[in-house]
Design an enzyme around this catalytic site. Structure first.
Site, PDB file in Angstrom:
ATOM      1  CG  ASN A  56      -1.956  -1.057   1.196  1.00 16.35           C
ATOM      2  OD1 ASN A  56      -2.488  -1.360   0.131  1.00 16.35           O
ATOM      3  ND2 ASN A  56      -2.252  -1.669   2.341  1.00 16.35           N
ATOM      4  CB  VAL A  79       2.854   1.471   9.179  1.00 23.87           C
ATOM      5  CG1 VAL A  79       4.252   1.495   9.791  1.00 23.87           C
ATOM      6  CG2 VAL A  79       1.814   1.092  10.238  1.00 23.87           C
ATOM      7  CG  HIS A 120       4.240  -2.352   5.436  1.00 27.37           C
ATOM      8  ND1 HIS A 120       4.294  -0.993   5.643  1.00 27.37           N
ATOM      9  CD2 HIS A 120       2.929  -2.647   5.262  1.00 27.37           C
ATOM     10  CE1 HIS A 120       3.077  -0.491   5.616  1.00 27.37           C
ATOM     11  NE2 HIS A 120       2.223  -1.467   5.375  1.00 27.37           N
TER      12      HIS A 120
HETATM   13  P1  AMP Z   1      -0.688  -0.425   5.780  1.00 30.56           P
HETATM   14  O1  AMP Z   1      -2.123  -0.035   6.013  1.00 30.56           O
HETATM   15  O2  AMP Z   1      -0.436  -1.021   4.433  1.00 30.56           O
HETATM   16  O3  AMP Z   1       0.239   0.702   6.124  1.00 30.56           O
HETATM   17  O4  AMP Z   1      -0.402  -1.637   6.765  1.00 30.56           O
HETATM   18  C1  AMP Z   1      -0.024  -1.494   8.090  1.00 30.56           C
HETATM   19  C2  AMP Z   1      -0.337  -2.800   8.762  1.00 30.56           C
HETATM   20  O5  AMP Z   1       0.350  -2.852   9.982  1.00 30.56           O
HETATM   21  C3  AMP Z   1      -1.825  -3.011   9.060  1.00 30.56           C
HETATM   22  O6  AMP Z   1      -2.287  -4.173   8.398  1.00 30.56           O
HETATM   23  C4  AMP Z   1      -1.839  -3.162  10.584  1.00 30.56           C
HETATM   24  O7  AMP Z   1      -2.788  -4.115  11.006  1.00 30.56           O
HETATM   25  C5  AMP Z   1      -0.435  -3.594  10.889  1.00 30.56           C
HETATM   26  N1  AMP Z   1       0.051  -3.277  12.210  1.00 30.56           N
HETATM   27  C6  AMP Z   1      -0.057  -2.101  12.875  1.00 30.56           C
HETATM   28  N2  AMP Z   1       0.569  -2.184  14.055  1.00 30.56           N
HETATM   29  C7  AMP Z   1       1.092  -3.436  14.135  1.00 30.56           C
HETATM   30  C8  AMP Z   1       1.855  -4.130  15.138  1.00 30.56           C
HETATM   31  N3  AMP Z   1       2.226  -3.556  16.292  1.00 30.56           N
HETATM   32  N4  AMP Z   1       2.192  -5.423  14.888  1.00 30.56           N
HETATM   33  C9  AMP Z   1       1.828  -6.021  13.732  1.00 30.56           C
HETATM   34  N5  AMP Z   1       1.131  -5.405  12.755  1.00 30.56           N
HETATM   35  C10 AMP Z   1       0.752  -4.143  12.967  1.00 30.56           C
END
Ligand code: AMP
Length: 126
Positions: A99, A108, A112
């Site tokens: 994303n 985030v 990733h």
């Molecule tokens: P995005 O929306 O592509 O930026 O994905 C960020 C992802 O990080 C989401 O799917 C969240 O559920 C995941 N996420 C946020 N905090 C954590 C955490 N502490 N441990 C594992 N996954 C997380």
């Protein structure tokens, strides 16, 4: 041979959630790691297997990763293949998602790759 003009130091952002996971300051269920990447289970899984594969080095997006750390981009894809084998979804299939930015709902800003599998996916994605 290593390029002496390039820093091999890892950049980290003290305010970045995923940098804190890389540093072990925030707990995560790590399923694979190597010199360049860490893979851990998503906190809010959207499929039976939902793993995030991230570079240890802090960059905000996949595009920045490709531009600044192409070797880490390659390492990320290799790690995905390892994770898929390990999770037992290499044969059944899986989806990988970057994303990027607001329209894709990136939340985030540490690059990733989502690895989703264990169920049939639909297309187009929502
Ligand atoms: P995005 O929306 O592509 O930026 O994905 C960020 C992802 O990080 C989401 O799917 C969240 O559920 C995941 N996420 C946020 N905090 C954590 C955490 N502490 N441990 C594992 N996954 C997380």
């Amino acid at each position: 041979m290593t390029d002496p003009t390039r820093s091999t130091e890892r950049s980290t952002d003290p305010d970045c959630l995923f940098c804190k996971i890389v540093a072990g300051q925030i707990p995560a269920t790590v399923v694979h790691e190597d010199e360049a990447t860490v893979a851990f289970r998503d906190l809010e899984p959207q499929a039976p297997t939902h793993v995030l594969v991230i570079p240890r080095h802090h960059v905000r997006t996949a595009a920045a990763l490709a531009a600044e750390r192409p070797e880490d981009a390659a390492a990320l894809l290799a790690a995905v293949a390892r994770v898929a084998e390990q999770e037992g979804i290499a044969e059944s299939g899986y989806r990988t998602v970057f994303n990027t930015g607001a329209d894709a709902q990136q939340s985030v800003f540490h690059a990733h790759l989502h690895v989703l599998g264990g169920r049939a996916m639909t297309w187009p994605p929502g």
